[in-house]
Design a protein around this motif. Structure first.
Motif, mmCIF file in Angstrom:
data_model
loop_
_atom_site.group_PDB
_atom_site.id
_atom_site.type_symbol
_atom_site.label_atom_id
_atom_site.label_comp_id
_atom_site.label_asym_id
_atom_site.label_seq_id
_atom_site.Cartn_x
_atom_site.Cartn_y
_atom_site.Cartn_z
ATOM 1 N N PHE A 178 -33.383 67.751 7.675
ATOM 2 C CA PHE A 178 -34.426 66.866 7.574
ATOM 3 C C PHE A 178 -34.278 65.545 8.160
ATOM 4 C CE2 PHE A 178 -37.850 64.235 5.633
ATOM 5 C CZ PHE A 178 -39.043 64.933 6.198
ATOM 6 N N LEU A 214 -41.475 60.975 9.622
ATOM 7 C CA LEU A 214 -41.480 61.925 8.708
ATOM 8 C C LEU A 214 -42.387 63.128 8.791
ATOM 9 C CD1 LEU A 214 -41.390 59.538 5.540
ATOM 10 C CD2 LEU A 214 -39.216 60.843 6.327
ATOM 11 N N ALA A 226 -41.665 67.110 9.497
ATOM 12 C CA ALA A 226 -42.454 67.791 8.457
ATOM 13 C C ALA A 226 -43.013 68.988 9.207
ATOM 14 C CB ALA A 226 -43.154 67.534 7.337
ATOM 15 N N ARG A 259 -40.551 71.657 12.432
ATOM 16 C CA ARG A 259 -39.235 71.901 11.768
ATOM 17 C C ARG A 259 -38.871 73.164 12.519
ATOM 18 N NH1 ARG A 259 -42.376 72.463 7.322
ATOM 19 N NH2 ARG A 259 -43.017 74.376 6.712
#
Length: 121
Positions: A64, A111, A115, A118
């Motif tokens: 991540f 971010l 998220a 992915r």
């Protein structure tokens, strides 16, 4: 760079430039947009061409923080041109506030994209 990625970068750069012109024109008046503003929108095309390779790479990255970092690198330059060109039109332009807002939004973009986009297992 393959043709699809090149076409995507060009279209994205043109769409972002058009949106910036429309939003700034509606806010400040199209007749009041200076020549430097119009010319700065042309920078969005190479600004999308150079970092566009980060997006497919980020979509395949499992970790991540690294994925978010790649998305941040991909959005950093195009959003800087979009943000600072529009902000500089405001007579009450505050560089510190503009930079803070820029950094916050690039972080949010990174971010959010990391998220949502992915890699599938």
């Amino acid at each position: 760079m393959n043709a699809l990625l090149l076409r995507t970068a060009l279209i994205t750069g043109l769409v972002i430039a058009a949106l910036n012109i429309v939003f700034s024109g509606l806010q400040f008046g199209f007749e009041r947009l200076p020549l430097w503003f119009w010319l700065s929108q042309l920078l969005l095309i190479p600004a999308m061409l150079l970092p566009i390779r980060f997006f497919p790479q980020a979509a395949m990255t499992r970790e991540f923080p690294r994925r978010a970092g790649l998305y941040a690198l991909g959005w950093a330059v195009p959003y800087a041109i979009y943000k600072f060109a529009a902000d500089a039109l405001n007579p009450a332009f505050n560089p510190a506030a503009s930079l803070t807002s820029y950094l916050l939004m690039v972080t949010v973009f990174a971010l959010l994209f990391a998220a949502i986009r992915r890699p599938q297992p």
